[in-house]
Design a protein around this motif. Structure first.
Motif, PDB file in Angstrom:
ATOM      1  N   PRO A  38       0.776  -1.243   0.000  1.00  0.00           N
ATOM      2  CA  PRO A  38       0.000   0.000   0.000  1.00  0.00           C
ATOM      3  C   PRO A  38       0.813   1.303   0.000  1.00  0.00           C
ATOM      4  O   PRO A  38       0.526   2.193  -0.811  1.00  0.00           O
ATOM      5  CB  PRO A  38      -0.883  -0.139   1.247  1.00  0.00           C
ATOM      6  CG  PRO A  38      -1.132  -1.611   1.323  1.00  0.00           C
ATOM      7  CD  PRO A  38       0.195  -2.232   0.922  1.00  0.00           C
ATOM      8  N   PRO A  39       1.839   1.469   0.848  1.00  0.00           N
ATOM      9  CA  PRO A  39       2.569   2.753   0.791  1.00  0.00           C
ATOM     10  C   PRO A  39       3.210   3.005  -0.577  1.00  0.00           C
ATOM     11  O   PRO A  39       3.280   4.151  -1.020  1.00  0.00           O
ATOM     12  CB  PRO A  39       3.646   2.606   1.877  1.00  0.00           C
ATOM     13  CG  PRO A  39       3.128   1.552   2.786  1.00  0.00           C
ATOM     14  CD  PRO A  39       2.347   0.606   1.924  1.00  0.00           C
ATOM     15  N   MET A  40       3.646   1.946  -1.237  1.00  0.00           N
ATOM     16  CA  MET A  40       4.242   2.106  -2.573  1.00  0.00           C
ATOM     17  C   MET A  40       3.187   2.598  -3.566  1.00  0.00           C
ATOM     18  O   MET A  40       3.454   3.441  -4.414  1.00  0.00           O
ATOM     19  CB  MET A  40       4.824   0.771  -3.066  1.00  0.00           C
ATOM     20  CG  MET A  40       5.888   0.174  -2.187  1.00  0.00           C
ATOM     21  SD  MET A  40       7.348   1.215  -2.041  1.00  0.00           S
ATOM     22  CE  MET A  40       8.000   1.116  -3.712  1.00  0.00           C
ATOM     23  N   LEU A  41       1.982   2.060  -3.445  1.00  0.00           N
ATOM     24  CA  LEU A  41       0.887   2.482  -4.323  1.00  0.00           C
ATOM     25  C   LEU A  41       0.519   3.940  -4.050  1.00  0.00           C
ATOM     26  O   LEU A  41       0.363   4.738  -4.979  1.00  0.00           O
ATOM     27  CB  LEU A  41      -0.323   1.566  -4.106  1.00  0.00           C
ATOM     28  CG  LEU A  41      -1.572   1.929  -4.900  1.00  0.00           C
ATOM     29  CD1 LEU A  41      -1.339   1.737  -6.404  1.00  0.00           C
ATOM     30  CD2 LEU A  41      -2.775   1.097  -4.454  1.00  0.00           C
ATOM     31  N   TRP A  42       0.403   4.296  -2.769  1.00  0.00           N
ATOM     32  CA  TRP A  42      -0.004   5.662  -2.420  1.00  0.00           C
ATOM     33  C   TRP A  42       1.038   6.671  -2.883  1.00  0.00           C
ATOM     34  O   TRP A  42       0.692   7.745  -3.361  1.00  0.00           O
ATOM     35  CB  TRP A  42      -0.234   5.764  -0.912  1.00  0.00           C
ATOM     36  CG  TRP A  42      -1.367   4.880  -0.444  1.00  0.00           C
ATOM     37  CD1 TRP A  42      -2.485   4.536  -1.166  1.00  0.00           C
ATOM     38  CD2 TRP A  42      -1.496   4.206   0.812  1.00  0.00           C
ATOM     39  NE1 TRP A  42      -3.286   3.701  -0.430  1.00  0.00           N
ATOM     40  CE2 TRP A  42      -2.718   3.473   0.790  1.00  0.00           C
ATOM     41  CE3 TRP A  42      -0.705   4.139   1.966  1.00  0.00           C
ATOM     42  CZ2 TRP A  42      -3.155   2.709   1.871  1.00  0.00           C
ATOM     43  CZ3 TRP A  42      -1.148   3.376   3.038  1.00  0.00           C
ATOM     44  CH2 TRP A  42      -2.356   2.675   2.988  1.00  0.00           C
TER      45      TRP A  42
END
Ligand code: ZN
Length: 244
Positions: A38-42
């Motif tokens: 998730p942090p990579m996507l955000w």
């Protein structure tokens, strides 16, 4: 079509997020979403129109609750397609309920399940998706994402099979798990993956999901493997974008 690499790691690597790729086209399709994704996507600020889940292991789908929760926060209104095997869809429902109880009633957008099965084809806007089984500890389907003449493939987990090798035939880019140099029951052997991709006339092979000890201790051996073939062998990192 472009492939934005969000992660290229195995399940428990402190330096590489779980393997996940965002296919960027008119339709944006996220391939797998493990717990460290998730942090990579955000950070990418990318739009996601649809999500493909190869199988129900945590490093491939436990990131979904957080991704959906943040979408509700924004709030998202557009439907999100979830393309996966029926069993994985059922498990995802359980995981979403465990992570954020009763969140389904409060969701600001609909989830639309689209079943993926071996040999079937799914139309997703301008993209055509097809699937084939690999040999893993649980059922895993590799995917081919075709847009006109171009194709990007993604193995999920598991050793390749005659069906998955056929799925990859002539692909412009193949993300394939290459867990280790040893033979494992439910993962691919590095040299065999490269040889398979050469035979399948894959144009570029991106090795992913490499066991963390191999990354740490056998870098020279991995690097040597890249230059002994007739095709481009990549070792992508999170944040890289590859155009096809
Ligand atoms: Zn797995």
């Amino acid at each position: 079509m472009k492939a934005l690499v969000l992660g290229s790691g195995e399940a428990f690597d402190e330096n590489f997020a779980n393997t996940s790729v965002l296919i960027e086209s008119e339709t944006n399709l996220l391939l797998d979403c493990g717990f460290s994704v998730p942090p990579m996507l955000w950070r990418s600020h990318a739009r996601v129109d649809a999500l493909y889940l190869s199988h129900a292991h945590a490093d491939h789908f436990f990131g979904v609750p957080a991704v959906l929760a943040r979408m509700c926060d924004e709030p998202r209104r557009e439907p999100l397609k979830i393309i996966t095997q029926y069993d994985v869809w059922l498990r995802l429902g359980q995981v979403l309920e465990l992570a954020y109880p009763a969140s389904e009633a409060k969701r600001t957008f609909p989830l639309e399940f689209v079943e993926a099965s071996a040999g079937a084809s799914v139309a997703l806007g301008e993209l055509t998706l097809t699937f084939a089984p690999t040999r893993h500890s649980i059922s895993n389907l590799a995917i081919r994402v075709a847009c006109g003449e171009r194709a990007i493939c993604f193995s999920g987990d598991g050793a390749f099979t005659p069906q998955s090798k056929a799925l990859y035939q002539g692909a412009d880019l193949l993300f394939h798990e290459a867990y280790s140099f040893e033979q494992k029951n439910s993962h691919s052997q590095m040299e065999e993956v490269v040889a398979m991709a050469v035979e399948a006339q894959v144009k570029r092979l991106a090795l992913t999901h490499i066991e963390r000890g191999v990354r740490r201790n056998e870098r020279g051996r991995v690097e040597a493997l890249r230059y002994d073939t007739g095709i481009a062998v990549l070792l992508p990192k999170g944040g890289e974008r590859i155009a096809v």
